[in-house]
Scaffold this motif. Structure first.
Motif, PDB file in Angstrom:
ATOM      1  N   ALA A  72      72.662  75.167   4.344  1.00 52.12           N
ATOM      2  CA  ALA A  72      71.964  73.906   4.619  1.00 52.12           C
ATOM      3  C   ALA A  72      72.594  73.165   5.794  1.00 52.12           C
ATOM      4  N   ASP A  73      73.780  73.608   6.228  1.00 49.40           N
ATOM      5  CA  ASP A  73      74.432  72.992   7.390  1.00 49.40           C
ATOM      6  C   ASP A  73      73.569  73.086   8.634  1.00 49.40           C
ATOM      7  N   ARG A  74      72.750  74.131   8.725  1.00 51.33           N
ATOM      8  CA  ARG A  74      71.914  74.300   9.911  1.00 51.33           C
ATOM      9  C   ARG A  74      70.932  73.136  10.037  1.00 51.33           C
ATOM     10  N   GLN A  75      70.290  72.766   8.913  1.00 52.52           N
ATOM     11  CA  GLN A  75      69.343  71.654   8.959  1.00 52.52           C
ATOM     12  C   GLN A  75      70.076  70.324   9.098  1.00 52.52           C
ATOM     13  N   HIS A  76      71.293  70.250   8.539  1.00 49.59           N
ATOM     14  CA  HIS A  76      72.099  69.043   8.713  1.00 49.59           C
ATOM     15  C   HIS A  76      72.367  68.791  10.192  1.00 49.59           C
ATOM     16  N   GLU A  77      72.754  69.835  10.922  1.00 54.45           N
ATOM     17  CA  GLU A  77      73.004  69.673  12.355  1.00 54.45           C
ATOM     18  C   GLU A  77      71.732  69.233  13.078  1.00 54.45           C
ATOM     19  N   LEU A  78      70.608  69.834  12.725  1.00 52.01           N
ATOM     20  CA  LEU A  78      69.329  69.460  13.331  1.00 52.01           C
ATOM     21  C   LEU A  78      69.052  67.971  13.113  1.00 52.01           C
ATOM     22  N   SER A  79      69.298  67.486  11.905  1.00 51.05           N
ATOM     23  CA  SER A  79      69.040  66.076  11.591  1.00 51.05           C
ATOM     24  C   SER A  79      69.945  65.144  12.393  1.00 51.05           C
ATOM     25  N   VAL A  80      71.223  65.508  12.495  1.00 48.40           N
ATOM     26  CA  VAL A  80      72.168  64.653  13.228  1.00 48.40           C
ATOM     27  C   VAL A  80      71.825  64.631  14.717  1.00 48.40           C
ATOM     28  N   LEU A  81      71.535  65.799  15.278  1.00 48.53           N
ATOM     29  CA  LEU A  81      71.283  65.894  16.717  1.00 48.53           C
ATOM     30  C   LEU A  81      70.031  65.144  17.151  1.00 48.53           C
ATOM     31  N   THR A  82      69.100  64.942  16.220  1.00 53.68           N
ATOM     32  CA  THR A  82      67.868  64.217  16.544  1.00 53.68           C
ATOM     33  C   THR A  82      67.866  62.800  15.976  1.00 53.68           C
ATOM     34  N   ASP A  83      69.018  62.371  15.446  1.00 53.88           N
ATOM     35  CA  ASP A  83      69.145  61.012  14.901  1.00 53.88           C
ATOM     36  C   ASP A  83      68.937  59.999  16.029  1.00 53.88           C
TER      37      ASP A  83
ATOM     38  N   VAL B   6      76.296  73.761  19.579  1.00 57.24           N
ATOM     39  CA  VAL B   6      75.734  73.380  18.282  1.00 57.24           C
ATOM     40  C   VAL B   6      74.979  74.570  17.684  1.00 57.24           C
ATOM     41  N   HIS B   7      74.673  74.463  16.382  1.00 60.77           N
ATOM     42  CA  HIS B   7      73.984  75.542  15.662  1.00 60.77           C
ATOM     43  C   HIS B   7      72.899  74.968  14.746  1.00 60.77           C
ATOM     44  N   PRO B   8      71.907  74.264  15.314  1.00 68.17           N
ATOM     45  CA  PRO B   8      70.856  73.692  14.470  1.00 68.17           C
ATOM     46  C   PRO B   8      69.847  74.749  14.032  1.00 68.17           C
ATOM     47  N   GLY B   9      69.042  74.393  13.043  1.00 67.40           N
ATOM     48  CA  GLY B   9      67.983  75.284  12.580  1.00 67.40           C
ATOM     49  C   GLY B   9      67.556  74.909  11.182  1.00 67.40           C
ATOM     50  N   TYR B  10      66.717  75.731  10.608  1.00 64.98           N
ATOM     51  CA  TYR B  10      66.401  75.644   9.188  1.00 64.98           C
ATOM     52  C   TYR B  10      67.073  76.837   8.519  1.00 64.98           C
ATOM     53  N   PRO B  11      67.546  76.690   7.280  1.00 60.41           N
ATOM     54  CA  PRO B  11      68.269  77.797   6.637  1.00 60.41           C
ATOM     55  C   PRO B  11      67.458  79.087   6.609  1.00 60.41           C
ATOM     56  N   SER B  12      68.120  80.187   6.961  1.00 66.96           N
ATOM     57  CA  SER B  12      67.454  81.495   6.978  1.00 66.96           C
ATOM     58  C   SER B  12      66.972  81.889   5.585  1.00 66.96           C
ATOM     59  N   HIS B  13      65.833  82.566   5.546  1.00 71.52           N
ATOM     60  CA  HIS B  13      65.412  83.210   4.303  1.00 71.52           C
ATOM     61  C   HIS B  13      66.381  84.354   4.017  1.00 71.52           C
ATOM     62  N   PRO B  14      66.829  84.524   2.756  1.00 74.23           N
ATOM     63  CA  PRO B  14      67.846  85.545   2.448  1.00 74.23           C
ATOM     64  C   PRO B  14      67.483  86.957   2.894  1.00 74.23           C
ATOM     65  N   GLN B  15      66.201  87.271   2.979  1.00 75.05           N
ATOM     66  CA  GLN B  15      65.787  88.636   3.317  1.00 75.05           C
ATOM     67  C   GLN B  15      65.252  88.772   4.741  1.00 75.05           C
TER      68      GLN B  15
END
Length: 305
Positions: free
Chosen positions: A274-285, A250-259
């Motif tokens: 935003a997929d990173r936070q989506h994975e985080l939300s699903v994995l902790t559902d 899996v690849h969870p997280g919060y989206p990286s800051h562009p810089q």
């Protein structure tokens, strides 16, 4: 408590990529959504990630990287086959193309892998509990032999063999990804004899190619786990029910800051998504965690297999 049917290692890849990814992975671990991480030692927030793993007792392995950013080995940062004219690795597809043209030195691959293990040990205080490949580089032709020997030399027991049951019947993947994953599967199957010869181990079932990003949902995770559960059921005719081992990438997280982040060139679109936070939300559902309990899926680390 009844015996688990599946011992599941849920591995959060790309630990160290950026502060936001690190925090998301830690939050996911604390919520019970992942049970292991793979560290990118050449990433910008690798030291922070290693410190977080120590603080929260997160089982940690090495995400060997030959395709993104800058080599760890100082002597390979210029005039080496592993880097382009700007001193960066060739990229996910560029590395594969250079390898196909026989333009990659396996001696330099070995130097880099050994230096990444050395840096991992400096950051964490121990050898990796497992070692896999960023963007699946560890299973590529020629690389697999060097990779397996390096793991054997360091007595690192576990790796990843990305052959996912149900991959070819999955309807949610676009054509280009299906083609890429089909090649990943072929490379993984070709790696098995090499890995076995070097005494490496891996779980019975691999999951995660069909559940990346927006394709991750509780129902899709249930679908992928059903393949592992079916193996468990087939083996249940024995007096003691077999426990199947599995890894979910899996690849969870919060989206990286562009810089902020990355391995030297800044964070890529994958990490900023935003997929990173989506994975985080699903994995902790809570419904997913309840499903684990109902189906007797026990999350664990590689050392527990």
């Amino acid at each position: 408590m009844p015996q688990p049917r599946i011992l599941l290692v849920v591995t959060g890849d790309d630990f160290g990529y950026c502060p936001k990814r690190n925090q998301g992975i830690v939050d996911c671990f604390k919520a019970g959504g992942i049970s292991s991480v793979s560290l990118l030692v050449n990433a910008s927030a690798a030291k922070d990630a290693a410190d977080l793993a120590k603080r929260h007792n997160i089982p940690i392995g090495l995400h060997a990287n030959l395709s993104e950013g800058i080599p760890v080995c100082q002597s390979l940062r210029q005039d080496s086959t592993l880097v382009n004219e700007r001193g960066f690795f060739h990229g996910k597809m560029g590395f594969r193309q250079a390898l196909g043209r026989h333009q990659i030195s396996m001696e330099q691959v070995e130097l880099e892998l050994r230096d990444q293990i050395r840096l991992f040990r400096e950051l964490t205080g121990h050898l990796p509990h497992h070692m896999d490949g960023h963007q699946h580089v560890h299973i590529l032709q020629e690389v697999r032999e060097v990779f397996a020997q390096v793991l054997s030399d360091h007595k690192i027991p576990y790796t990843r063999v990305p052959v996912e049951p149900g991959l070819h019947s999955c309807q949610c993947l676009p054509a280009h990804l299906k083609r890429f994953y089909a090649q990943v599967e072929k490379d993984a199957l070709d790696s098995i004899p090499v890995f076995r010869r070097c005494g490496l181990r891996w779980p019975d079932v691999y999951l995660g190619l069909t559940t990346v990003g927006q394709n991750m949902s509780v129902s899709n995770l249930q679908r992928t786990l059903s393949h592992a559960l079916s193996i468990s059921s087939c083996a249940a005719s024995n007096p003691e029910e077999r426990v199947v081992t599995a890894e979910l990438m899996v690849h969870p997280g919060y989206p990286s800051h562009p810089q902020k982040g990355g391995c030297g060139e800044g964070p890529d679109d994958f990490s900023q998504s935003a997929d990173r936070q989506h994975e985080l939300s699903v994995l902790t559902d809570l419904s997913l965690l309840a499903m684990y309990r109902k189906e007797r899926v026990q999350l664990c680390a590689f050392k527990d297999l």
